[in-house]
Design a protein around this motif. Structure first.
Motif, mmCIF file in Angstrom:
data_model
loop_
_atom_site.group_PDB
_atom_site.id
_atom_site.type_symbol
_atom_site.label_atom_id
_atom_site.label_comp_id
_atom_site.label_asym_id
_atom_site.label_seq_id
_atom_site.Cartn_x
_atom_site.Cartn_y
_atom_site.Cartn_z
ATOM 1 N N HIS A 330 -5.784 0.770 -6.818
ATOM 2 C CA HIS A 330 -4.859 -0.195 -6.193
ATOM 3 C C HIS A 330 -4.100 -1.136 -7.147
ATOM 4 C CE1 HIS A 330 -5.370 0.575 -1.793
ATOM 5 N NE2 HIS A 330 -6.577 1.430 -2.227
ATOM 6 N N ARG A 331 -4.766 -1.825 -8.096
ATOM 7 C CA ARG A 331 -4.109 -2.696 -9.085
ATOM 8 C C ARG A 331 -3.078 -1.814 -9.874
ATOM 9 N NH1 ARG A 331 -5.850 -3.612 -14.185
ATOM 10 N NH2 ARG A 331 -8.125 -3.018 -13.839
ATOM 11 N N HIS A 337 4.621 0.047 -7.570
ATOM 12 C CA HIS A 337 4.987 0.394 -5.909
ATOM 13 C C HIS A 337 4.675 -0.735 -5.018
ATOM 14 C CE1 HIS A 337 5.509 4.520 -6.971
ATOM 15 N NE2 HIS A 337 4.259 4.821 -7.419
ATOM 16 N N GLY A 338 4.144 -1.693 -5.543
ATOM 17 C CA GLY A 338 3.640 -2.987 -4.519
ATOM 18 C C GLY A 338 2.751 -2.841 -3.842
ATOM 19 N N GLN A 339 2.281 -3.266 -2.750
ATOM 20 C CA GLN A 339 1.328 -3.188 -1.848
ATOM 21 C C GLN A 339 1.399 -1.865 -1.005
ATOM 22 O OE1 GLN A 339 -1.527 -5.153 -1.902
ATOM 23 N NE2 GLN A 339 -2.571 -4.298 -0.478
ATOM 24 N N PRO A 340 0.402 -0.866 -0.858
ATOM 25 C CA PRO A 340 0.620 0.187 -0.150
ATOM 26 C C PRO A 340 0.256 -0.079 1.205
ATOM 27 C CG PRO A 340 -1.528 0.202 -1.370
ATOM 28 C CD PRO A 340 -0.799 -0.931 -1.830
ATOM 29 N N ARG A 421 7.119 7.722 6.480
ATOM 30 C CA ARG A 421 6.651 6.578 7.060
ATOM 31 C C ARG A 421 6.301 5.555 6.113
ATOM 32 N NH1 ARG A 421 3.285 7.927 12.473
ATOM 33 N NH2 ARG A 421 4.244 9.931 13.108
ATOM 34 N N GLY A 422 6.148 6.063 4.569
ATOM 35 C CA GLY A 422 5.952 5.202 3.712
ATOM 36 C C GLY A 422 4.425 4.838 3.779
ATOM 37 N N LEU A 423 3.573 5.932 4.122
ATOM 38 C CA LEU A 423 1.994 5.589 4.314
ATOM 39 C C LEU A 423 1.361 6.370 2.981
ATOM 40 C CD1 LEU A 423 1.717 6.243 8.183
ATOM 41 C CD2 LEU A 423 1.780 4.228 7.070
ATOM 42 N N TRP A 424 0.202 5.632 2.842
ATOM 43 C CA TRP A 424 -0.790 6.026 1.777
ATOM 44 C C TRP A 424 -2.196 5.977 2.374
ATOM 45 C CZ3 TRP A 424 1.167 7.380 -3.102
ATOM 46 C CH2 TRP A 424 2.526 7.259 -3.136
ATOM 47 N N THR A 425 -3.116 7.155 1.850
ATOM 48 C CA THR A 425 -4.475 7.114 2.077
ATOM 49 C C THR A 425 -5.149 6.352 0.504
ATOM 50 O OG1 THR A 425 -5.034 9.239 1.215
ATOM 51 C CG2 THR A 425 -4.556 8.935 3.676
ATOM 52 N N HIS A 426 -6.237 6.129 0.765
ATOM 53 C CA HIS A 426 -7.085 5.652 -0.482
ATOM 54 C C HIS A 426 -7.092 6.829 -1.726
ATOM 55 C CE1 HIS A 426 -8.486 1.756 0.774
ATOM 56 N NE2 HIS A 426 -8.930 2.309 1.800
ATOM 57 N N VAL A 429 -3.455 6.931 -2.983
ATOM 58 C CA VAL A 429 -3.174 5.775 -4.013
ATOM 59 C C VAL A 429 -3.736 6.175 -5.044
ATOM 60 C CG1 VAL A 429 -3.798 3.477 -4.209
ATOM 61 C CG2 VAL A 429 -2.849 4.193 -2.144
ATOM 62 N N CYS A 430 -4.986 6.751 -5.247
ATOM 63 C CA CYS A 430 -5.782 6.782 -6.510
ATOM 64 C C CYS A 430 -5.074 7.910 -7.259
ATOM 65 C CB CYS A 430 -7.301 7.331 -6.134
ATOM 66 S SG CYS A 430 -8.442 7.308 -7.255
#
Length: 700
Positions: A330-331, A337-340, A421-426, A429-430
């Motif tokens: 996430h960092r 991209h900023g905060q997911p 929708r601009g959505l992510w999963t863990h 993101v990884c």
């Protein structure tokens, strides 16, 4: 100036001494340097086999046994026993220096000398085919080269049965017994020599220099520097294995490798200890930043606390970053991209259901989600052709070409919805963080140390691979697939981490008694468990050197009766000088754990639910089996080990839906129970209501 060393075996016994005796031991040895300097208090022992043994008065009933050098200044505290027992113990034993390792050894010489004639008489009365010498094919020269001294060598020559050798473990020097055990099990002298590994010293060994031998023996004795360190050792004797390394552990810590390396081993063998020492050693080299990572924030907090204990300078702490893999991902993601916006569980199921309805794929949301994670994301598949050709190892439900096409259409639809929708999963993101780091020439770390490696998925491994350059000593891995408690399965080679020829196995359990370990190992008997490198993992040879009580197993008519019995058990432990913080309670579900905590509090026992990475000293710790990962307790109770709770019904895929996933889920539940039970050091209680769990090796 005299220095004090303490035998590790005594530290375990110290914890069992009555409190007034413990306090007197602390008082006497806090002033020990002054006493020895003045030549007072150390008394010779009449009829002692070794004139270097002395006794020191603890109180009117107890004496300490000390090994005092004839030249040198290190005095080793070996035992504290009632007066007559102390003298009897010291009169039977001798100290010596192992000729191969240069380390100090204590043996029961009287037992060796008295048992040998008996074995000789037995061999003389047996038929020739039953009296063959156990080590007839091993030369005296090889035995001496492996550090076997004359007394032990003579004894070994009369052995005819491995059972005799097992019995002799109680009185032979431990390292020499291990040498004989290896030879008796079929190992060649060369293999035994390799097994001793880092224990072998290249120094010239003086058999009379006890000071040097003690300094070479961090696996057996602890050198303390002054009263303050002595008090710290006595205050937390069970924590020593976290700080002091066994020779095989030290070799893994100090080795240099041309690429990634790995250490494996069963529970309590010190893998985390090795990982922390490795991180410190890498930081001290000053080659660049070190990342220490694992799969949860709770374990990362525990690693951070452990590193603070080990770090000897602020520079080491500054050079090491400790954080779990998702936090790293996430960092890195936020930097670009900023905060997911994260997709949560219920919403994800709805998206999969809608996508499956549009594509006509007759599969459950759970199946589709796992297919996406374990096949598409794991193999970074980006086209229909690649998916049709992909290996689906571990995915039990076979799919035909038409079914695969429908699944791929559903996956594409799901991923399109995420993008729009601009959505992510863990996981995504990884995967994105791994892509970002892979494109960077300036890697954020020089070394990565991974603990509990068995629970990381492919996308996390690719992130860690991208976080360091491919150079010597880039990645160090500690893990045990027998303790895998999540659904992650991975081939290290397929994610760019090749440990071939750079892997070590630890076998000695420093946490759990032999009885608890043996029973717990039965939980996994017959299970085929992968080693993350194309083979199967094994716990063969995993052993504990500490004896104790077998687990207590008991069923109850209902949950109320079980929880009342739990309170009685915990009160009994507390009445035996066990501190509340040394007791843990594990349950499969959070609900049952909370019921157990409430039952204890209602019975007047201080108890707290586990929330962070460490237990509280003033209260019994209660938590789920997952929460127990990375912790240990003197006494541990597993509650709710019944057929309705273990395995957890919601955690197991229906066999009709996916037989391979069903088998993997059951194995994971076994591993979870195994992890929970092996958190116990001295006492283990396992209880259930009604019918016991089918995963238990015995219902008692």
């Amino acid at each position: 100036m005299p220095k004090l060393a303490i035998d590790r075996d005594f530290l375990r016994e110290f914890a069992a001494l009555e409190k007034p005796v413990q306090e007197r031991v602390e008082e006497v040895f806090a002033k020990f340097d002054h006493a020895t300097h003045a030549g007072l208090h150390l008394e010779k022992i009449t009829h002692a086999r070794d004139r270097r043994f002395r006794t020191i008065r603890i109180d009117k009933s107890y004496r300490g046994v000390v090994l005092a050098p004839e030249s040198g200044d290190i005095y080793t505290l070996l035992k504290v026993l009632p007066h007559d027992d102390a003298y009897a113990w010291a009169q039977r034993r001798t100290a010596s220096v192992n000729s191969a390792t240069g380390r100090i050894e204590i043996r029961d010489s009287e037992a060796i000398d008295s048992v040998r004639p008996h074995l000789e008489r037995m061999a003389a009365t047996q038929p020739p085919e039953e009296s063959a010498a156990l080590f007839s094919d091993v030369s005296d020269a090889d035995l001496r080269r492996l550090g076997v001294d004359p007394q032990t060598l003579e004894f070994a020559r009369v052995l005819t049965d491995p059972v005799q050798l097992e019995t002799a473990k109680a009185f032979l020097p431990p390292t020499q017994w291990q040498v004989l055990y290896g030879l008796a099990s079929g190992m060649s002298p060369e293999e035994v020599w390799e097994e001793l590994g880092a224990a072998i010293t290249e120094e010239e060994i003086d058999p009379e220099d006890l000071d040097a031998a003690v300094r070479r023996s961090p696996d057996r004795v602890v050198l303390v520097d002054g009263p303050r360190e002595l008090m710290a050792v006595f205050a937390r004797p069970f924590d020593l294995w976290r700080v002091y390394l066994h020779p095989m552990q030290r070799e893994a810590v100090e080795a240099r490798h041309s690429g990634p390396a790995r250490v494996t081993g069963g529970p309590g063998t010190g893998k985390t200890v090795v990982a922390l020492h490795r991180a410190r050693a890498l930081a001290e080299r000053g080659e660049g930043p070190v990342l220490v990572t694992t799969f949860t924030s709770t374990l990362a907090d525990s690693l951070s606390a452990g590193l603070k204990v080990l770090a000897e300078s602020p520079e080491v702490l500054e050079a090491v970053t400790v954080e779990h893999v998702d936090k790293l991902a996430h960092r890195v993601f936020r930097e670009v991209h900023g905060q997911p916006r994260l997709l949560q569980g219920p919403a994800e199921r709805e998206l999969w259901s809608a996508a499956a309805e549009r594509s006509g794929a007759e599969f459950s949301p759970a199946f589709l989600a796992e297919e996406w994670r374990q096949v598409v994301l794991a193999q970074r598949i980006e086209s229909a052709d690649a998916y049709l050709a992909a290996k689906r190892t571990g995915r039990g439900r076979r799919l035909g070409a038409v079914q695969k096409a429908r699944v791929w259409q559903t996956v594409c639809d799901f991923q399109r919805e995420l993008r729009e929708r601009g959505l992510w999963t863990h996981e995504s993101v990884c995967a994105e963080a791994a892509r970002i780091l892979a494109e960077r020439d300036d890697k954020p770390y020089r070394h990565v140390v991974v603990d509990e490696a068995q629970d990381l998925g492919p996308e996390k491994w690719r992130l860690l691979r991208a976080a360091v350059p491919e150079v010597p000593d880039d990645i160090f891995i500690a893990g045990d697939t027998h303790q895998r408690i999540y659904a992650s399965r991975v081939s290290l080679r397929e994610v760019g981490v090749d440990v071939a020829g750079r892997s070590r196995r630890l076998r000695i359990n420093y946490r759990t008694t032999a009885e608890i370990l043996a029973w717990s190992l039965e939980l996994l008997h017959g299970e085929s468990i992968d080693d993350m490198d194309g083979g199967l993992e094994t716990l063969a040879g995993c052993r504990s050197e500490v004896s104790g009580f077998p687990p207590q197993l008991k069923g109850h008519a209902n949950r109320s009766a079980e929880l009342r019995a739990l309170a009685d058990t915990v009160r009994e432990w507390l009445g035996s000088d066990v501190l509340p913080g040394e007791i843990g309670i594990a349950a499969r579900s959070n609900r049952l754990a909370e019921e157990a905590a409430d039952a204890l509090v209602g019975a007047g026992v201080p108890a707290r639910m586990l929330r962070g990475g460490r237990a509280e000293e003033e209260a019994v710790s209660v938590g789920t089996m997952h929460r127990m990962k990375g912790l240990e307790f003197r006494c541990l109770a597993v509650v709710g080990a019944d057929a309705d709770q273990v395995p957890a019904p919601k955690a197991v895929t229906a066999e009709s839906e996916d037989p391979v996933a069903h088998a993997h889920d059951l194995q994971r539940e076994r591993c979870l129970l195994f992890v929970a039970c092996t958190r116990a050091r001295e006492l283990l209680s396992v209880t259930w209501q009604g019918k016991p769990s089918p995963l238990l090796p015995t219902a008692g």
